[in-house]
Scaffold this active site. Structure first.
Site, mmCIF file in Angstrom:
data_model
loop_
_atom_site.group_PDB
_atom_site.id
_atom_site.type_symbol
_atom_site.label_atom_id
_atom_site.label_comp_id
_atom_site.label_asym_id
_atom_site.label_seq_id
_atom_site.Cartn_x
_atom_site.Cartn_y
_atom_site.Cartn_z
ATOM 1 C CD GLU A 35 88.993 12.384 59.874
ATOM 2 O OE1 GLU A 35 89.258 13.601 60.597
ATOM 3 O OE2 GLU A 35 87.656 11.838 60.671
ATOM 4 N NE ARG A 72 79.809 -2.763 75.437
ATOM 5 C CZ ARG A 72 80.763 -3.701 75.942
ATOM 6 N NH1 ARG A 72 82.129 -3.017 75.617
ATOM 7 N NH2 ARG A 72 81.108 -4.887 74.849
ATOM 8 N N GLY A 123 81.541 3.212 56.655
ATOM 9 C CA GLY A 123 81.534 4.550 56.227
ATOM 10 C C GLY A 123 82.448 4.834 56.833
ATOM 11 C CD GLU A 148 84.718 -7.567 79.251
ATOM 12 O OE1 GLU A 148 84.998 -7.964 78.494
ATOM 13 O OE2 GLU A 148 85.896 -8.799 79.907
#
Length: 193
Positions: A35, A72, A123, A148
């Site tokens: 993936e 975030r 990865g 934001e």
């Protein structure tokens, strides 16, 4: 794509990322599925005051860097970051860095220099972030997106390195950028750039 990709399919198309499931030929000749999160790339910039002639009138002589403290969701709260954002189609990384600096921090830079390009998480994603240092700053206009939420802070560069060491700054692109800026300052004689 490299020659390692045998075939694959896009399983998700989003606003910022896409997700592919690829069949890949590994170095030993075997084939397996991976993936991969596809990302257009990004740019990040450390904006310095007190660098170069006349850039810090009456200042302490200590380099200052502008960071944003941004909400975030994935990080479950506010984190410290250098101004950064994704590349628009066909946009050069330098142009993206300068655009994001003004949009997020309200600053324009007279000079910018590339520090490095880093793979964020090889990865599972092909994202590359291009890191820059900018100086010869002047006021611009912020332009935050509706999603934001951030505050702009001007801090001594020395303090931001202490914040990295203390675990207060955890964002990888920011840690890389600040560390590289610190080395860049050493190589370029501090304010004498």
């Amino acid at each position: 794509m490299s020659d390692a990709r045998v075939d694959g399919e896009r399983v998700y198309t989003g606003r910022t990322i896409h997700v592919d499931v690829d069949r890949v030929r590994f170095p030993d000749g075997s084939v397996g599925k991976l993936e991969v999160v596809r990302h257009p790339g990004a740019a990040a910039v450390a904006a310095l005051d007190g660098v170069g002639e006349g850039s810090a009138p009456g200042g302490s002589g200590e380099p200052m860097v502008t960071l944003v403290r941004q909400y975030r969701y994935a990080a479950e709260g506010f984190i410290w970051e250098v101004p950064a954002g994704k590349l628009e189609p066909g946009e050069a990384p330098e142009a993206c860095a300068l655009r994001e600096l003004e949009e997020e921090a309200g600053l324009r830079a007279g000079r910018i220099e590339r520090l490095a390009s880093v793979r964020t998480t090889p990865g599972f994603t092909d994202e590359v972030i291009h890191l820059f240092v900018a100086w010869e700053l002047e006021a611009g206009r912020t332009s935050h997106e509706a999603s934001e939420f951030m505050d702009v802070h001007r801090l001594p560069l020395r303090r931001t390195i202490e914040m990295v060491d203390a675990g207060e700054i955890t964002d990888a692109k920011t840690i890389c950028t600040l560390t590289l800026v610190h080395r860049w300052m050493d190589r370029n004689g501090g304010f004498g750039v």
